[in-house]
Design a protein around this motif. Structure first.
Motif, PDB file in Angstrom:
ATOM      1  N   SER A  39       0.804  -1.222   0.000  1.00 20.16           N
ATOM      2  CA  SER A  39       0.000   0.000   0.000  1.00 20.16           C
ATOM      3  C   SER A  39       0.838   1.273   0.000  1.00 20.16           C
ATOM      4  CB  SER A  39      -0.934   0.014   1.217  1.00 20.16           C
ATOM      5  OG  SER A  39      -0.198   0.142   2.424  1.00 20.16           O
ATOM      6  N   LYS A  40       2.118   1.177   0.364  1.00 18.25           N
ATOM      7  CA  LYS A  40       2.964   2.374   0.422  1.00 18.25           C
ATOM      8  C   LYS A  40       3.097   3.052  -0.939  1.00 18.25           C
ATOM      9  CE  LYS A  40       5.848   0.529   4.185  1.00 18.25           C
ATOM     10  NZ  LYS A  40       7.214   0.056   4.548  1.00 18.25           N
ATOM     11  N   TRP A  41       2.924   2.288  -2.006  1.00 22.32           N
ATOM     12  CA  TRP A  41       3.051   2.883  -3.341  1.00 22.32           C
ATOM     13  C   TRP A  41       1.951   3.901  -3.609  1.00 22.32           C
ATOM     14  CZ3 TRP A  41       7.399   2.469  -5.891  1.00 22.32           C
ATOM     15  CH2 TRP A  41       8.234   1.385  -5.642  1.00 22.32           C
ATOM     16  N   LEU A  42       0.808   3.740  -2.981  1.00 25.31           N
ATOM     17  CA  LEU A  42      -0.295   4.674  -3.206  1.00 25.31           C
ATOM     18  C   LEU A  42       0.119   6.098  -2.854  1.00 25.31           C
ATOM     19  CD1 LEU A  42      -3.238   5.361  -3.848  1.00 25.31           C
ATOM     20  CD2 LEU A  42      -3.836   4.663  -1.520  1.00 25.31           C
ATOM     21  N   THR A  43       0.616   6.277  -1.635  1.00 26.20           N
ATOM     22  CA  THR A  43       1.045   7.599  -1.198  1.00 26.20           C
ATOM     23  C   THR A  43       2.262   8.063  -1.975  1.00 26.20           C
ATOM     24  OG1 THR A  43       0.201   7.163   1.024  1.00 26.20           O
ATOM     25  CG2 THR A  43       1.780   8.962   0.793  1.00 26.20           C
ATOM     26  N   LEU A  44       3.201   7.141  -2.228  1.00 30.18           N
ATOM     27  CA  LEU A  44       4.431   7.507  -2.924  1.00 30.18           C
ATOM     28  C   LEU A  44       4.136   8.034  -4.331  1.00 30.18           C
ATOM     29  CD1 LEU A  44       7.674   5.368  -2.895  1.00 30.18           C
ATOM     30  CD2 LEU A  44       6.946   6.536  -4.963  1.00 30.18           C
ATOM     31  N   ILE A  45       3.302   7.323  -5.080  1.00 30.73           N
ATOM     32  CA  ILE A  45       2.990   7.736  -6.449  1.00 30.73           C
ATOM     33  C   ILE A  45       2.144   8.998  -6.462  1.00 30.73           C
ATOM     34  CG2 ILE A  45       1.679   7.064  -8.510  1.00 30.73           C
ATOM     35  CD1 ILE A  45       2.717   4.209  -8.073  1.00 30.73           C
ATOM     36  N   GLU A  46       1.186   9.099  -5.560  1.00 30.47           N
ATOM     37  CA  GLU A  46       0.360  10.298  -5.524  1.00 30.47           C
ATOM     38  C   GLU A  46       1.172  11.533  -5.170  1.00 30.47           C
ATOM     39  OE1 GLU A  46      -4.169   8.722  -4.628  1.00 30.47           O
ATOM     40  OE2 GLU A  46      -2.946   9.377  -2.921  1.00 30.47           O
ATOM     41  N   SER A  47       2.145  11.393  -4.263  1.00 29.64           N
ATOM     42  CA  SER A  47       2.916  12.555  -3.818  1.00 29.64           C
ATOM     43  C   SER A  47       4.053  12.911  -4.780  1.00 29.64           C
ATOM     44  CB  SER A  47       3.485  12.311  -2.419  1.00 29.64           C
ATOM     45  OG  SER A  47       4.356  11.198  -2.412  1.00 29.64           O
ATOM     46  N   SER A  48       4.758  11.916  -5.310  1.00 29.78           N
ATOM     47  CA  SER A  48       5.929  12.209  -6.136  1.00 29.78           C
ATOM     48  C   SER A  48       5.629  12.291  -7.625  1.00 29.78           C
ATOM     49  CB  SER A  48       7.029  11.173  -5.893  1.00 29.78           C
ATOM     50  OG  SER A  48       6.595   9.881  -6.254  1.00 29.78           O
ATOM     51  N   LEU A  49       4.577  11.605  -8.100  1.00 34.93           N
ATOM     52  CA  LEU A  49       4.238  11.614  -9.517  1.00 34.93           C
ATOM     53  C   LEU A  49       2.895  12.285  -9.808  1.00 34.93           C
ATOM     54  CD1 LEU A  49       5.436   8.029 -10.524  1.00 34.93           C
ATOM     55  CD2 LEU A  49       6.647  10.190 -10.800  1.00 34.93           C
ATOM     56  N   PHE A 211      11.497  11.179  -7.126  1.00 31.75           N
ATOM     57  CA  PHE A 211      10.815   9.891  -7.213  1.00 31.75           C
ATOM     58  C   PHE A 211      11.720   8.774  -6.689  1.00 31.75           C
ATOM     59  CE2 PHE A 211       9.821   6.152 -10.071  1.00 31.75           C
ATOM     60  CZ  PHE A 211       8.681   5.756  -9.392  1.00 31.75           C
ATOM     61  N   PHE A 212      12.958   8.755  -7.144  1.00 33.46           N
ATOM     62  CA  PHE A 212      13.896   7.735  -6.678  1.00 33.46           C
ATOM     63  C   PHE A 212      14.209   7.906  -5.193  1.00 33.46           C
ATOM     64  CE2 PHE A 212      15.021   7.966 -11.284  1.00 33.46           C
ATOM     65  CZ  PHE A 212      14.652   6.681 -11.606  1.00 33.46           C
ATOM     66  N   LYS A 213      14.326   9.147  -4.756  1.00 35.02           N
ATOM     67  CA  LYS A 213      14.583   9.412  -3.335  1.00 35.02           C
ATOM     68  C   LYS A 213      13.434   8.887  -2.485  1.00 35.02           C
ATOM     69  CE  LYS A 213      16.066  13.177  -0.255  1.00 35.02           C
ATOM     70  NZ  LYS A 213      15.014  13.256   0.754  1.00 35.02           N
ATOM     71  N   ALA A 214      12.209   9.087  -2.964  1.00 36.44           N
ATOM     72  CA  ALA A 214      11.035   8.624  -2.226  1.00 36.44           C
ATOM     73  C   ALA A 214      11.034   7.103  -2.097  1.00 36.44           C
ATOM     74  CB  ALA A 214       9.756   9.100  -2.914  1.00 36.44           C
ATOM     75  N   ILE A 215      11.436   6.397  -3.157  1.00 39.60           N
ATOM     76  CA  ILE A 215      11.486   4.931  -3.091  1.00 39.60           C
ATOM     77  C   ILE A 215      12.548   4.481  -2.093  1.00 39.60           C
ATOM     78  CG2 ILE A 215      11.942   2.810  -4.383  1.00 39.60           C
ATOM     79  CD1 ILE A 215      10.921   4.223  -6.888  1.00 39.60           C
TER      80      ILE A 215
END
Length: 357
Positions: A39-49, A211-215
């Motif tokens: 589920s972490k990808w949801l916030t990551l993609i919404e915030s960084s992309l 984006f990479f930093k967020a991952i």
């Protein structure tokens, strides 16, 4: 917006802020789930992309999770409005306790897609769907494979398996004095410089450094970088993710002038040796087209093809657009991109590539 559905005591709804732990506990119980189902990808993609995610969760009558489907809505004037599970990566689609629940999750996604008036929905599955219980038919593309290597117990055994020619290619950069580092955010600048230069030369827009930093920060226990240096400069690099005993390399880049000393062979040797020494059982080289150049490169390490099943839903009477770089429609754009200054590609690339799957 109400997208909830129910069938046979199973209800499907959008993931709530209080159900992230339940979602991830379910994912961790499913060996077929990838790291991209978390589920972490949801916030990551919404915030960084800046893309909207729709994460569908299926529960039974006792509130137990019995299925999940993460999906992202990509929307731009240039590439259109569509949904993918999961974009940017090779894995996605529904994970469920039964084909019927899997179909119910897909129906919820289709309902959402109809509401959003998307041109198509793409589901990136590793196995063929067992059931066609969806009322809407889907086509499947099998043009791509993921290249998977079952890792031996020691690097020495890997060296024997790849043969003398490959071993000599690995030794060449060592004679030239190359070195390497494994690490995290501290290597991001070096990784990104090589990545941007290589992508520019290929004619491909780049993701943002954020984006990479967020991952790296979000998946600190599952992500790392490998950077190879030659004459004091970074020349080759790989971004690594691992989960459930498998390591994969979603991004790898080498600057062109270093190709003459086979530095990419050294990069992969060091990464594979690291994976073996840290007890990983498999290495995922990523997707390729059968007999393409990247397929042959991965095959020489002993990797075997694992079929990709990419399913597509389109509204009745419509046809999914071809957004593949190999389609020919982007040839002129690629040629122009290759001639741009590097700083320009870093500036305008991220707003473009976030809309590509």
């Amino acid at each position: 917006m109400d997208i909830s559905t129910s069938h046979s005591a199973v209800s499907v709804s959008l993931l709530s802020s209080t159900d992230h732990d339940l979602w991830d506990k379910y994912v961790h119980t499913k060996p077929e789930a990838s790291i991209y189902h978390q589920s972490k990808w949801l916030t990551l993609i919404e915030s960084s992309l800046k893309q909207n995610g729709f994460y569908f969760i299926a529960k039974d009558a006792t509130n137990n999770v019995v299925g999940i489907l993460p999906i992202i809505n990509l929307k731009s004037w240039l590439f259109g409005n569509y949904m993918v599970s999961m974009p940017y990566f090779n894995y996605g689609a529904a994970i469920a306790d039964s084909p019927e629940i899997e179909a119910q999750l897909m129906q919820a996604a289709i309902k959402q897609g109809e509401t959003l008036k998307v041109s198509h929905i793409q589901l990136r599955a590793s196995e063929p769907f067992v059931s066609s219980a969806t009322t809407d038919p889907m086509t499947v593309s099998t043009q791509k494979v993921n290249m998977i290597l079952d890792l031996p117990e020691t690097p020495e055994l890997l060296g024997k398996a790849i043969g003398s020619k490959r071993r000599s290619q690995i030794k060449r950069p060592i004679r030239e004095g190359v070195s390497h580092k494994f690490g995290g955010v501290e290597l991001l600048e070096d990784f990104y410089e090589v990545f941007c230069l290589n992508m520019r030369d290929l004619g491909t827009p780049v993701y943002s450094k954020l984006f990479f930093k967020a991952i790296l920060e979000t998946f600190a226990d599952n992500a790392l970088l490998c950077v190879v240096y030659w004459e004091g400069k970074p020349v080759s690099t790989g971004f690594l993710l691992h989960n459930n005993g498998r390591m994969e390399i979603p991004w790898a880049s080498t600057v062109r002038y270093a190709n003459r000393i086979s530095v990419n062979m050294y990069l992969y040797w060091q990464i594979l040796s690291y994976a073996i020494e840290n007890d990983f059982k498999q290495f995922d080289f990523g997707r390729s087209t059968i007999d393409a150049g990247t397929y042959k490169f991965k095959k020489q390490w002993g990797a075997e093809p694992q079929q990709c099943y990419w399913y597509h839903w389109v509204p009745e009477g419509a046809q999914a657009p071809d957004l593949s770089p190999s389609s020919g429609k982007f040839d002129l754009a690629i040629q122009v991109w290759q001639k741009l200054p590097l700083w320009v590609t870093k500036m305008i690339g991220p707003p473009i590539v976030r809309n590509l799957p």
